[in-house]
Design an enzyme around this catalytic site. Sequence first.
Site, PDB file in Angstrom:
ATOM      1  CB  VAL A 267       1.452  -3.481  -5.491  1.00 50.70           C
ATOM      2  CG1 VAL A 267       1.933  -4.678  -6.306  1.00 50.70           C
ATOM      3  CG2 VAL A 267       2.023  -2.183  -6.058  1.00 50.70           C
TER       4      VAL A 267
ATOM      5  CE  LYS B 227       2.759   0.911  -9.469  1.00 52.85           C
ATOM      6  NZ  LYS B 227       4.168   1.025  -9.810  1.00 52.85           N
TER       7      LYS B 227
ATOM      8  CG  ASP C  83      11.161   5.076  -7.429  1.00 50.39           C
ATOM      9  OD1 ASP C  83      12.045   5.478  -6.648  1.00 50.39           O
ATOM     10  OD2 ASP C  83      10.146   4.467  -7.041  1.00 50.39           O
TER      11      ASP C  83
ATOM     12  CD  GLN D  54      -2.798   1.542   0.991  1.00 47.82           C
ATOM     13  OE1 GLN D  54      -3.760   0.812   1.157  1.00 47.82           O
ATOM     14  NE2 GLN D  54      -2.848   2.596   0.185  1.00 47.82           N
ATOM     15  N   GLY D  55       0.971   1.894  -1.136  1.00 46.97           N
ATOM     16  CA  GLY D  55       1.822   3.081  -1.204  1.00 46.97           C
ATOM     17  C   GLY D  55       0.981   4.342  -1.176  1.00 46.97           C
ATOM     18  CB  ALA D  56       1.986   7.883  -1.150  1.00 49.23           C
ATOM     19  CD  GLU D  57       1.742   9.658  -6.472  1.00 48.25           C
ATOM     20  OE1 GLU D  57       1.380   9.732  -7.650  1.00 48.25           O
ATOM     21  OE2 GLU D  57       2.792  10.147  -6.044  1.00 48.25           O
ATOM     22  CB  ALA D  58       0.336   2.646  -6.779  1.00 47.69           C
TER      23      ALA D  58
HETATM   24  N1  LIG Z   1       5.776  -7.384 -11.516  1.00 48.72           N
HETATM   25  C1  LIG Z   1       6.062  -7.626 -10.242  1.00 48.72           C
HETATM   26  N2  LIG Z   1       6.415  -8.856  -9.857  1.00 48.72           N
HETATM   27  C2  LIG Z   1       6.693  -9.112  -8.550  1.00 48.72           C
HETATM   28  N3  LIG Z   1       6.617  -8.211  -7.585  1.00 48.72           N
HETATM   29  C3  LIG Z   1       6.266  -6.967  -7.912  1.00 48.72           C
HETATM   30  C4  LIG Z   1       5.969  -6.600  -9.251  1.00 48.72           C
HETATM   31  N4  LIG Z   1       5.634  -5.297  -9.259  1.00 48.72           N
HETATM   32  C5  LIG Z   1       5.711  -4.874  -7.994  1.00 48.72           C
HETATM   33  N5  LIG Z   1       6.092  -5.865  -7.165  1.00 48.72           N
HETATM   34  C6  LIG Z   1       6.288  -5.790  -5.710  1.00 48.72           C
HETATM   35  O1  LIG Z   1       5.480  -4.777  -5.173  1.00 48.72           O
HETATM   36  C7  LIG Z   1       6.275  -3.736  -4.616  1.00 48.72           C
HETATM   37  C8  LIG Z   1       5.659  -2.381  -4.924  1.00 48.72           C
HETATM   38  O2  LIG Z   1       5.493  -2.235  -6.315  1.00 48.72           O
HETATM   39  P1  LIG Z   1       5.852  -0.898  -7.058  1.00 48.72           P
HETATM   40  O3  LIG Z   1       7.243  -0.533  -6.679  1.00 48.72           O
HETATM   41  O4  LIG Z   1       5.515  -1.060  -8.483  1.00 48.72           O
HETATM   42  O5  LIG Z   1       4.799   0.076  -6.403  1.00 48.72           O
HETATM   43  P2  LIG Z   1       4.982   1.474  -5.695  1.00 48.72           P
HETATM   44  O6  LIG Z   1       6.391   1.663  -5.261  1.00 48.72           O
HETATM   45  O7  LIG Z   1       3.897   1.599  -4.696  1.00 48.72           O
HETATM   46  O8  LIG Z   1       4.655   2.365  -6.937  1.00 48.72           O
HETATM   47  P3  LIG Z   1       5.138   3.829  -7.335  1.00 48.72           P
HETATM   48  O9  LIG Z   1       6.615   3.860  -7.120  1.00 48.72           O
HETATM   49  O10 LIG Z   1       4.756   3.845  -8.788  1.00 48.72           O
HETATM   50  O11 LIG Z   1       4.338   4.776  -6.505  1.00 48.72           O
HETATM   51  C9  LIG Z   1       7.642  -3.926  -5.251  1.00 48.72           C
HETATM   52  O12 LIG Z   1       8.671  -3.438  -4.463  1.00 48.72           O
HETATM   53  C10 LIG Z   1       7.709  -5.426  -5.387  1.00 48.72           C
HETATM   54  O13 LIG Z   1       8.052  -6.041  -4.183  1.00 48.72           O
END
Ligand SMILES: Nc1ncnc2c1ncn2[C@@H]1O[C@H](COP(=O)(O)OP(=O)(O)OP(=O)(O)O)[C@@H](O)[C@H]1O
Lengths: 218, 176
Positions: A16, A29, A128, A10-14
Amino acid sequence: MIHNAQLIKQGAEAKVYLAPFCQRQAIIKERFAKAYRHPTLDKKLTSRRVVQEARCLNRCQKALIDTPTVYMVDLENSLIYMEYIEGISVREFLVTAEGETPEAQSRVAKEIGTALGKMHNIEVVHGDLTTSNLMMRKETGGSVVLIDFGLSYVSNLIEDKAVDLYVLERAFTSTHPNTEVMFAQILEAYGESSKAAKLILKKLEDVRMRGRKRSMLG
Amino acid sequence: MESFPIDTLPSVGDIHLACFTGVRNAADLKERLQVQDKSLTFAMVESNLIMDVFQILLAATKAAQDNESGKLKTQTLSSEIVYNLSPTNNIAESLKRFGITEDTTSLIAVKIGGDPDEVLEDMSNTVDGNLISFSKLDQEKDMEKLRKFYKIDPKVTDDKAILNWIIGGIAMKNVQ
Ligand SMILES: Nc1ncnc2c1ncn2[C@@H]1O[C@H](COP(=O)(O)OP(=O)(O)OP(=O)(O)O)[C@@H](O)[C@H]1O
């Protein structure tokens, strides 16, 4: 909308998720609007970000850079469905017994540098680069996969590419002690695969200098 | 026949797939498609362009999604499945490339929703050919066409990478 999903971040903008999709496990995502912006403008910006992320991922795939395959883009709900990469991040790898050996670090560094050079050659700037956003595929015994193109964009500017590398360098120095050699190896491999390596690496020195000045000023 | 849930829309029902080889009435089926015969309730896809079941499930899932939001680009849910297999937005060309021809001898019938027994009966009564399971479909793929239709880089040679390239093409169709 997303059924049987397991929230993995659970991030600030997304958000997963990991969820079943067409007989596979997929990463989903979900991008959501920041609350403080204008609602309709927000929806537009969010949608543009989703498209941009998917396009950059697909552009990398087409340039034979290992990235998660995009499965589906649901603009209505700001979702990207993509390939789930089974494995660990480089960040996790570097604290394993194997990951601490110079041999393993050198192999991984080479792969990272080569991939980043190819990515910059097609004018994709990741935006990033951290060791969490570099994964290692279990299936292939640990080949490097670039993930999280949430802040990526297309640019041919030397400066943007140099900053991309600088962000990664900062990630290395702040989270992984004693990896100067490894980062130097990344830049070495980058130097071989990036077409404009000379200019970009020179610019990286300027960017570092600015960074140092800024931190001196506090 | 095999049935798979639509993970994003479980309430719509399953995606039903039946493969037929030795098809003898392709010309007749093609004719019925051309006159938009409403009694044909499922899609038919040229099977030598299908690398993996995932390719079909993805095209069908996208069709089901767009049907839910009232955004079909083609006339019917069936034609949308065929259209979605193609990475381009040219409807006529997509249907021609991935749909059946008069000379088709091996096809995959695809239907979204409905009672499996009834769907199978309808498919078997309509297609004059030998029903086989998807896993038995070991027919040669038409790699030349696949490479051309999906514009696959010649450097991409292993099956898995080819499939990923195809999937990426289907996925990016609506965000080109
Ligand atoms: N395609 C993938 N396969 C496996 N794990 C993934 C994948 N995409 C994301 N993850 C896991 O989910 C975590 C968060 O995903 P991601 O970094 O894309 O999101 P976020 O940092 O919240 O997004 P953003 O940086 O765009 O705000 C990653 O660090 C990784 O552990």
